[in-house]
Motif scaffolding. Sequence first.
Motif, PDB file in Angstrom:
ATOM      1  N   LYS A  36      15.734   5.103  -1.698  1.00  0.00           N
ATOM      2  CA  LYS A  36      14.632   4.762  -2.597  1.00  0.00           C
ATOM      3  C   LYS A  36      14.272   3.276  -2.505  1.00  0.00           C
ATOM      4  O   LYS A  36      13.096   2.913  -2.466  1.00  0.00           O
ATOM      5  CB  LYS A  36      15.045   5.126  -4.023  1.00  0.00           C
ATOM      6  CG  LYS A  36      14.005   4.832  -5.068  1.00  0.00           C
ATOM      7  CD  LYS A  36      14.471   5.303  -6.433  1.00  0.00           C
ATOM      8  CE  LYS A  36      15.755   4.606  -6.865  1.00  0.00           C
ATOM      9  NZ  LYS A  36      15.574   3.176  -7.121  1.00  0.00           N
ATOM     10  N   SER A  37      15.298   2.424  -2.463  1.00  0.00           N
ATOM     11  CA  SER A  37      15.020   0.987  -2.439  1.00  0.00           C
ATOM     12  C   SER A  37      14.420   0.553  -1.104  1.00  0.00           C
ATOM     13  O   SER A  37      13.519  -0.288  -1.069  1.00  0.00           O
ATOM     14  CB  SER A  37      16.298   0.190  -2.715  1.00  0.00           C
ATOM     15  OG  SER A  37      16.732   0.441  -4.024  1.00  0.00           O
ATOM     16  N   ASP A  60      16.292  -1.081  -9.968  1.00  0.00           N
ATOM     17  CA  ASP A  60      17.404  -0.244  -9.535  1.00  0.00           C
ATOM     18  C   ASP A  60      18.728  -0.882  -9.964  1.00  0.00           C
ATOM     19  O   ASP A  60      19.324  -1.664  -9.223  1.00  0.00           O
ATOM     20  CB  ASP A  60      17.350  -0.067  -8.012  1.00  0.00           C
ATOM     21  CG  ASP A  60      18.361   0.963  -7.530  1.00  0.00           C
ATOM     22  OD1 ASP A  60      19.275   1.306  -8.301  1.00  0.00           O
ATOM     23  OD2 ASP A  60      18.234   1.415  -6.376  1.00  0.00           O
ATOM     24  N   GLY A  63      22.043  -0.916  -7.860  1.00  0.00           N
ATOM     25  CA  GLY A  63      22.162  -1.721  -6.647  1.00  0.00           C
ATOM     26  C   GLY A  63      20.826  -2.358  -6.353  1.00  0.00           C
ATOM     27  O   GLY A  63      20.107  -1.919  -5.477  1.00  0.00           O
ATOM     28  N   SER A  65      18.508  -4.103  -4.526  1.00  0.00           N
ATOM     29  CA  SER A  65      18.707  -4.528  -3.151  1.00  0.00           C
ATOM     30  C   SER A  65      17.496  -5.236  -2.559  1.00  0.00           C
ATOM     31  O   SER A  65      17.541  -5.668  -1.414  1.00  0.00           O
ATOM     32  CB  SER A  65      19.096  -3.324  -2.292  1.00  0.00           C
ATOM     33  OG  SER A  65      18.295  -2.225  -2.617  1.00  0.00           O
TER      34      SER A  65
HETATM   35 MG   LIG Z   1      18.573   1.234  -4.521  1.00  0.00          MG
END
Ligand SMILES: [Mg+2]
Length: 262
Positions: A36-37, A60, A63, A65
């Motif tokens: 997703k990120s 998020d 994490g 990121s």
């Molecule tokens: Mg993520």
Amino acid sequence: MSSRNKLDYREVLIPKRLKAIKYILMIASGKGGVGKSLVSATTALILAKNNLNVGLLDLDFHGPSSSVIYGGLKMPSEEEEGLVPPVVEGVKVMSIDQFVEGRPIPVSGREKREIIKELLALTHWGDTDVLVVDMPPETGDVLLTSLSYLRGRRGAILVTTPSKLSLKVVDRLIRLLSETGVEILGIIENMSRLELQDKKVSPFGLEGAKELSSKYNIRFLGSLPIDPEASLYADEGKPEKLIYTRFGLELEKCLKKTVLLD
Ligand SMILES: [Mg+2]
Ligand SMILES: Nc1ncnc2c1ncn2[C@@H]1O[C@H](COP(=O)(O)OP(=O)(O)O)[C@@H](O)[C@H]1O
């Protein structure tokens, strides 16, 4: 007066902040580990390359990121009008990472909701065509809080892998988003295949994301390969290279099927 009755100025500020944003694009998956990120960060870069004025908001918690993918982020600058996000490759980036700088990332639901409120109330995005939001990787309270504040013209792109585990969570997410009236622009299947010389391997299964799309009559936007090059550039923080990988080019094709880039 008890704190419950106190007027929370952030509630008033948030809609004012978001007013200058033409479209809020939420990237959601319901869980972590599905890319997703990487999809969020690369989507923002692709939209900016297509001459849109773009922001990326990383919510998020499990994490954050975007600071790694964007090669390390400067702190937002404190201006009279609010916190002004640093700009990387044409994208204004604001992340929980920068916001909690040095402090531990919040863990309780209440802390997370407070941070989201704080971020939204303080950030000065300025005129923005699309704000890409890397949504909290869950289907609970923190996601619902984010949805309640991210108002305006908005839509969601859902990211899943072909695995049953991921599809099951996205199934739940679709029902939740429909209940809250969020338009779903489509589903992207990530990590759908690994290409080894002339062989294609689908380690997590086949067709599940397409089936899920037709079950709910949602657009299937396309599938993205497992791309070691994209993973490397994400780890090394080379956003300028990310958009030209197989992953990036396939993602651009997916986005061209939505209102964002048609
Ligand atoms: Mg993520
Ligand atoms: N299609 C892909 N090909 C190669 N690596 C990927 C791909 N999608 C995600 N990754 C990598 O997998 C890891 C998890 O992705 P991430 O975007 O952090 O997932 P999430 O945000 O859903 O938890 C990261 O290291 C990311 O760079």
